[in-house]
Design a protein around this motif. Structure first.
Motif, PDB file in Angstrom:
ATOM      1  N   SER A  67       0.838  -1.205   0.000  1.00 22.85           N
ATOM      2  CA  SER A  67       0.000   0.000   0.000  1.00 22.85           C
ATOM      3  C   SER A  67       0.869   1.249   0.000  1.00 22.85           C
ATOM      4  O   SER A  67       0.568   2.221  -0.694  1.00 22.85           O
ATOM      5  CB  SER A  67      -0.915   0.009   1.224  1.00 22.85           C
TER       6      SER A  67
ATOM      7  N   ASP B 243      -5.904  -0.935  -4.615  1.00 19.11           N
ATOM      8  CA  ASP B 243      -5.339  -1.536  -3.402  1.00 19.11           C
ATOM      9  C   ASP B 243      -6.286  -2.614  -2.866  1.00 19.11           C
ATOM     10  O   ASP B 243      -7.263  -2.310  -2.194  1.00 19.11           O
ATOM     11  CB  ASP B 243      -5.113  -0.450  -2.346  1.00 19.11           C
ATOM     12  N   GLU B 244      -5.982  -3.851  -3.195  1.00 22.46           N
ATOM     13  CA  GLU B 244      -6.812  -5.001  -2.802  1.00 22.46           C
ATOM     14  C   GLU B 244      -8.299  -4.750  -3.054  1.00 22.46           C
ATOM     15  O   GLU B 244      -9.120  -4.892  -2.153  1.00 22.46           O
ATOM     16  CB  GLU B 244      -6.598  -5.333  -1.326  1.00 22.46           C
TER      17      GLU B 244
HETATM   18 MG   LIG Z   1      -2.195  -2.707   2.361  1.00 20.32          MG
END
Ligand SMILES: [Mg+2]
Ligand SMILES: Nc1ncnc2c1ncn2[C@@H]1O[C@H](COP(=O)(O)OP(=O)(O)O)[C@@H](O)[C@H]1O
Lengths: 265, 298
Positions: free
Chosen positions: A43, A157-158
């Motif tokens: 991240s 991000d995911e």
């Molecule tokens: Mg992360």
């Protein structure tokens, strides 16, 4: 031409070093996944690219500009794990938000929103409120919002981390279709090895403490990917290769336990 | 995708009506229960001759129907002139004007102050303690001073009641300011990051994200302020001898309380009704303005 060029980038938060010595180049229309155990700085790296935080050292060039300038030029579309939609806006108004900020005229906005909702297959849901949609549909709205102003770079991000396996696989297919249609470059953070291999043109494997890139695995599966891609022998070879790269990063680091897909899901 | 529409929670009209009816029914039941409690308590205490915590008789706790009867009766003892309810409602409307003006000034001022303090943290640290301190000032003492100070500066059309509105505003702004600050700072961190990625300026972030995010907080404050503004207007009227409002009626009837308790009780009922109407108006405005996921509603 490279869309992203990162050289010697590091980031410290107080005494912890989140990432260090990052060298990475991402070409136009690539789909790059960042994978690694929790806390390895995925991240952080994504946020440095998107100029949400500044690196402590090193250089980031995006579209031949600084990351800051790229952000000011609205070169980034961002999607987080949670959809982060506004309750007080309808689906259509949520997608229109970046366009309002960019001062698009109303009519142009409307046409564009319609097109984006078509792209994520949510036509007919314009006037719904976000909370009336399922998690997968909400995430599609957030993808439509991120792509609405046609950013050169999509940072995710995911994005499917909170969704169930079936929804996730369906959205994987949709994302590939959208990626092909929109022509943008994607940087995609994930915990899932198979997801990374299935989606990407390159998988960047990271190792923790401090966060580093331990290997870049080119994914040579043929395009476009289909439902049967996951059944090809080459797919399993690449999954194994990425898994081994992940473990290698760990063994170098010694103490940490081996992570599996399950543990992160 | 078409099948997904079927999964969505749809609310048929009949369901909405049924829920509204249930609500009205509950309110009536609660009112009836309160009525029963009052009369039951009264009956028991009188029956048993209990004197704790106070002696119960027609002065301390008149029959509720007597209070409502008094509202309907003529205001003056001679049985001539207007009904008491006419006199009180007239007073209530005057007080409502003061309270509404005070509420508007206080809410807008309080909001503006909140935006300012939320934006400039340094200012917030320096000023907030003084704003808190301002609320500990005994309003009953300050009210006549405000009237004396403000009246000469006010145009004729605002004289007296304008000053009382200021006092009401003084009691209104504080909750709004405090909750505006909290609300503006409650915006989701990632939503702020998204705004950053759209290259949005401070002003647009304020109006498109922080302000809508703050609305539930602001309305929570407005509900408190709505009733506080009525109390503020009443208190403002008391020491400043303004004859037209409910405050004057309170003073008038408290002089006769021992001989004619129903007058004061009736005034009480009207004042309460005024406060409740203010509250309900804000509540309805909130329902119209604040759109949130059902699980995010307070
Ligand atoms: Mg992360
Ligand atoms: N804002 C922050 N303040 C302090 N430490 C942080 C912050 N953001 C991330 N970190 C730390 O940096 C490291 C990498 O975090 P992150 O990039 O979120 O990892 P990942 O996304 O791979 O799970 C972690 O040790 C984390 O605790």
């Amino acid at each position: 031409m490279n869309v992203v060029e990162i050289s010697g980038v590091s980031k410290r938060f107080g005494s912890t070093t989140a990432v260090e010595g990052i060298e990475l180049e991402i070409g136009e229309r690539e789909f790059v996944s960042l994978i690694g155990p929790s806390g390895c700085g995925k991240s952080t790296l994504l946020r440095i690219i998107g100029d949400l935080i500044e690196p402590s050292g090193g250089k980031v060039v995006v579209n031949r500009k600084t990351a800051r300038q790229a952000r000011k030029d609205r070169d980034y579309g961002i999607v987080f794990q949670d959809p982060v939609l506004y309750d007080w806006r309808t689906v259509a108004k949520n997608v229109a938000l970046p366009l309002e900020i960019a001062r698009w005229p109303r009519q142009k906005r409307k046409v564009r929103v319609q097109k984006m909702l078509e792209l994520v297959e949510l036509t007919g849901f314009e006037n719904h409120r976000p909370w009336q949609l399922s998690g997968g549909m909400q995430q599609r709205v957030s993808i439509a919002r991120a792509l609405s102003f046609d950013p050169a770079l999509l940072l995710m991000d995911e994005p499917f981390g909170a969704l169930d396996e079936m929804t996730r696989e369906r959205l994987n297919m949709e994302l590939l279709r959208i990626w092909a249609a929109s022509g943008s470059t994607v940087v995609f953070v994930t915990h899932s090895i198979s997801e990374a291999v299935f989606l990407s043109t390159q998988v960047v494997v990271m190792s923790p403490r401090p966060g580093r890139i331990s290997e870049v695995v080119p994914i040579d599966l043929k395009q476009p990917r289909t439902a049967t891609t996951r059944e090809e022998p080459r797919f399993f070879e690449l999954v194994t290769q990425v898994r081994e790269a992940l473990h290698l990063g760990h063994d170098l680091e010694r103490a940490a336990p081996v992570i599996t897909q399950q543990a992160e899901a | 995708m078409a099948t997904m529409a079927a999964e969505l929670p749809v609310e048929p009209r009949t369901e909405v009506i049924r829920r509204a009816a249930a609500r009205v029914g509950t309110s009536i039941l609660v009112l009836a229960a309160l009525w029963g409690l009052w009369e039951g308590y009264r009956w028991l205490w009188i029956q048993e001759g209990w004197t704790w915590p106070f002696i119960v008789n027609d002065t301390t706790m008149p029959h509720l129907h007597d209070i409502f009867a008094a509202l309907w009766a003529k205001a003056s003892p001679g049985g001539v002139g207007p009904r008491l309810i006419t006199v009180l409602v007239k007073g209530a409307l005057f007080t409502a004007k003061e309270a509404a003006a005070g509420f508007a000034i206080g809410a807008l001022g309080g909001f503006a102050l909140g935006v300012l303090l939320a934006h400039f943290r340094l200012l917030q640290r320096g000023l907030l303690p003084w704003i808190v301190a301002s609320q500990t000032v005994p309003i009953l003492v300050v009210a006549p001073m405000v009237v004396v100070w403000a009246n000469p500066k006010l145009p004729d059309s605002l004289k007296d009641w304008g000053a009382v509105a200021l006092i009401a505003a003084f009691l209104t702004f504080f909750p709004v300011t405090v909750n505006t600050i909290r609300g503006l700072q409650s915006a989701d961190r990632r939503a702020l990051e998204l705004m950053r990625s759209y290259a949005a300026g401070d002003w647009r972030i304020l109006w498109k994200l922080r302000f809508p995010a703050a609305l539930p907080y602001i309305f929570a404050a407005l509900k408190i302020s709505a009733t506080a503004s009525v109390v503020g207007a009443l208190i403002g009227e008391l020491p400043s001898s303004i004859p037209n409002g409910l405050g004057a009626q309170i003073i008038n009837f408290s002089q006769y309380y021992t001989t004619q308790p129903r007058g004061l009780w009736a005034t009480n009922v009207i004042a309460a009704a005024l406060g409740i109407s203010f509250f309900l108006i804000v509540l309805i405005a909130e329902k119209l303005v604040v759109r949130r996921a059902p699980e995010n509603l307070v």
